[in-house]
Design an enzyme around this catalytic site. Structure first.
Site, PDB file in Angstrom:
ATOM      1  N   HIS A  82      53.641   8.822  -3.902  1.00  0.00           N
ATOM      2  CA  HIS A  82      54.185   8.850  -5.259  1.00  0.00           C
ATOM      3  C   HIS A  82      54.690   7.501  -5.765  1.00  0.00           C
ATOM      4  O   HIS A  82      55.003   6.596  -4.992  1.00  0.00           O
ATOM      5  CB  HIS A  82      55.310   9.885  -5.354  1.00  0.00           C
ATOM      6  CG  HIS A  82      56.455   9.628  -4.422  1.00  0.00           C
ATOM      7  ND1 HIS A  82      56.528  10.199  -3.170  1.00  0.00           N
ATOM      8  CD2 HIS A  82      57.577   8.863  -4.549  1.00  0.00           C
ATOM      9  CE1 HIS A  82      57.638   9.802  -2.570  1.00  0.00           C
ATOM     10  NE2 HIS A  82      58.294   8.985  -3.386  1.00  0.00           N
ATOM     11  N   VAL A  83      54.786   7.438  -7.085  1.00  0.00           N
ATOM     12  CA  VAL A  83      55.354   6.302  -7.804  1.00  0.00           C
ATOM     13  C   VAL A  83      56.442   6.843  -8.724  1.00  0.00           C
ATOM     14  O   VAL A  83      56.205   7.797  -9.477  1.00  0.00           O
ATOM     15  CB  VAL A  83      54.269   5.582  -8.637  1.00  0.00           C
ATOM     16  CG1 VAL A  83      54.907   4.645  -9.652  1.00  0.00           C
ATOM     17  CG2 VAL A  83      53.317   4.809  -7.731  1.00  0.00           C
ATOM     18  N   TYR A  84      57.621   6.264  -8.651  1.00  0.00           N
ATOM     19  CA  TYR A  84      58.686   6.654  -9.581  1.00  0.00           C
ATOM     20  C   TYR A  84      58.360   6.120 -10.975  1.00  0.00           C
ATOM     21  O   TYR A  84      57.825   5.019 -11.128  1.00  0.00           O
ATOM     22  CB  TYR A  84      60.035   6.127  -9.101  1.00  0.00           C
ATOM     23  CG  TYR A  84      60.599   6.915  -7.948  1.00  0.00           C
ATOM     24  CD1 TYR A  84      61.244   8.129  -8.166  1.00  0.00           C
ATOM     25  CD2 TYR A  84      60.469   6.463  -6.636  1.00  0.00           C
ATOM     26  CE1 TYR A  84      61.747   8.873  -7.109  1.00  0.00           C
ATOM     27  CE2 TYR A  84      60.971   7.200  -5.574  1.00  0.00           C
ATOM     28  CZ  TYR A  84      61.613   8.402  -5.817  1.00  0.00           C
ATOM     29  OH  TYR A  84      62.110   9.139  -4.769  1.00  0.00           O
ATOM     30  N   CYS A  91      60.924  10.160   6.444  1.00  0.00           N
ATOM     31  CA  CYS A  91      59.699   9.973   5.650  1.00  0.00           C
ATOM     32  C   CYS A  91      58.530   9.756   6.606  1.00  0.00           C
ATOM     33  O   CYS A  91      57.584  10.524   6.622  1.00  0.00           O
ATOM     34  CB  CYS A  91      59.865   8.804   4.692  1.00  0.00           C
ATOM     35  SG  CYS A  91      61.140   9.068   3.439  1.00  0.00           S
ATOM     36  N   ASN A 132      57.061   0.303   5.375  1.00  0.00           N
ATOM     37  CA  ASN A 132      56.687   1.173   6.488  1.00  0.00           C
ATOM     38  C   ASN A 132      55.370   0.771   7.138  1.00  0.00           C
ATOM     39  O   ASN A 132      55.246   0.767   8.369  1.00  0.00           O
ATOM     40  CB  ASN A 132      56.589   2.628   6.022  1.00  0.00           C
ATOM     41  CG  ASN A 132      57.897   3.223   5.576  1.00  0.00           C
ATOM     42  OD1 ASN A 132      57.925   4.082   4.691  1.00  0.00           O
ATOM     43  ND2 ASN A 132      59.010   2.790   6.159  1.00  0.00           N
ATOM     44  N   ARG A 167      55.457  12.037   5.624  1.00  0.00           N
ATOM     45  CA  ARG A 167      55.441  13.219   4.757  1.00  0.00           C
ATOM     46  C   ARG A 167      55.479  12.810   3.297  1.00  0.00           C
ATOM     47  O   ARG A 167      55.008  13.511   2.405  1.00  0.00           O
ATOM     48  CB  ARG A 167      56.628  14.137   5.055  1.00  0.00           C
ATOM     49  CG  ARG A 167      57.970  13.497   4.731  1.00  0.00           C
ATOM     50  CD  ARG A 167      59.132  14.480   4.671  1.00  0.00           C
ATOM     51  NE  ARG A 167      60.366  13.763   4.412  1.00  0.00           N
ATOM     52  CZ  ARG A 167      60.805  13.445   3.201  1.00  0.00           C
ATOM     53  NH1 ARG A 167      60.103  13.770   2.135  1.00  0.00           N
ATOM     54  NH2 ARG A 167      61.948  12.791   3.054  1.00  0.00           N
ATOM     55  N   SER A 168      56.085  11.626   3.022  1.00  0.00           N
ATOM     56  CA  SER A 168      56.330  11.176   1.663  1.00  0.00           C
ATOM     57  C   SER A 168      56.450   9.660   1.675  1.00  0.00           C
ATOM     58  O   SER A 168      57.014   9.093   2.603  1.00  0.00           O
ATOM     59  CB  SER A 168      57.633  11.823   1.160  1.00  0.00           C
ATOM     60  OG  SER A 168      58.024  11.305  -0.084  1.00  0.00           O
TER      61      SER A 168
END
Length: 279
Positions: free
Chosen positions: A222-224, A161, A192, A181-182
């Site tokens: 993003h958010v899940y 990531c 992180n 990247r994500s």
């Protein structure tokens, strides 16, 4: 309110209000609890910037800061891909991605430990090369480490990531730019951002530079969907002043740091919030 809390909440609000759903796709990630598709809302290209006047850590919930540093030492100091090495530190966050040989394949520490850089007639790995060049060739614009190796991607349990760092030395200060990247904003991002700031502070200390700016770039931010409700609760919580990160000033060799050389002083935070893991 910390610099991190302010920027973090701004990004979360943007994703919830303007993020694009991936529900039209057959996604790779599945919920660990029931195996159903783990969908997200996402925006592209976000940047977090910190002047390093305070340590960037979330205060609206507790961040497992010691676990974050232990993972950092596993990757950057041990240059290990062996999950058993991490388990010996009491950390099990990579257990779900462990292969039959006990490793995560050719990912993370494996890439940093490859002796693929030439230095004074010898082959050295990326970390040793970086440390040498920061001290001996500070004006270089090539202070880069890279975990994204196309030749090895298929042999990784999980592609990285956070995949790249770029370091700048200007006027006696060490600046760091990180690229991901994500980033899963509920679980991955607070972890992180904190741990790579710790890395900057460690390397500044052993190379003799003052701290410069810290920049964290995110590609797919993003958010899940199952995280949204708790994130809304988290954003409404009280925010606290940033804690102080103490790093043992006696350590002058990057490979001599241990978890006991770090203390997070006056870390006030909200209660723990549970976010389900997508794998």
């Amino acid at each position: 309110m910390t610099q991190f809390d302010k920027q973090y909440n701004s990004i979360i609000k943007d994703i919830i209000n303007n993020g694009i759903s991936d529900e039209e796709f057959d996604v790779r990630t599945k919920w660990d609890s029931d195996g159903t598709p783990a969908h997200t809302l996402s925006v592209m290209s976000k940047q977090m910037r910190f002047d390093n006047s305070e340590v960037p850590i979330l205060t609206t919930k507790k961040v497992a800061w010691k676990t974050a540093i232990k993972e950092l030492l596993w990757i950057w100091q041990l240059k290990s891909n062996d999950v058993n090495d991490l388990n010996k530190m009491g950390v099990h966050i990579w257990d779900q991605w462990k292969q039959e040989d006990g490793t995560i394949g050719h990912a993370y520490g494996f890439q940093l430990g490859k002796k693929n850089r030439s230095l004074n007639g010898e082959k050295v790995d990326q970390v040793d090369y970086l440390l040498h060049q920061l001290k001996n060739n500070p004006s270089s614009r090539r202070h880069i480490t890279m975990l994204w190796n196309p030749d090895d991607l298929d042999a990784m349990s999980l592609t990285p990531c956070v995949y790249e760092t770029q370091w700048y030395v200007k006027h006696g200060k060490l600046h760091l730019e990180v690229r991901a990247r994500s980033n899963d904003m509920a679980l991955g991002n607070p972890f992180n951002v904190f741990q790579y700031n710790v890395l900057q502070r460690m390397i500044a200390q052993v190379t003799g530079y003052e701290l410069g700016e810290y920049i964290f770039n995110i590609g797919d931010c993003h958010v899940y969907t199952r995280h949204i409700d708790n994130l809304k609760i988290q954003m409404e919580r009280e925010q606290f002043e940033a804690p102080e990160l103490w790093i043992n000033p006696e350590v002058k060799d990057f490979y001599n740091f241990t978890i006991d050389d770090f203390k997070l002083i006056n870390y006030k935070h909200g209660d723990k919030l549970l976010f389900e893991v997508a794998v």
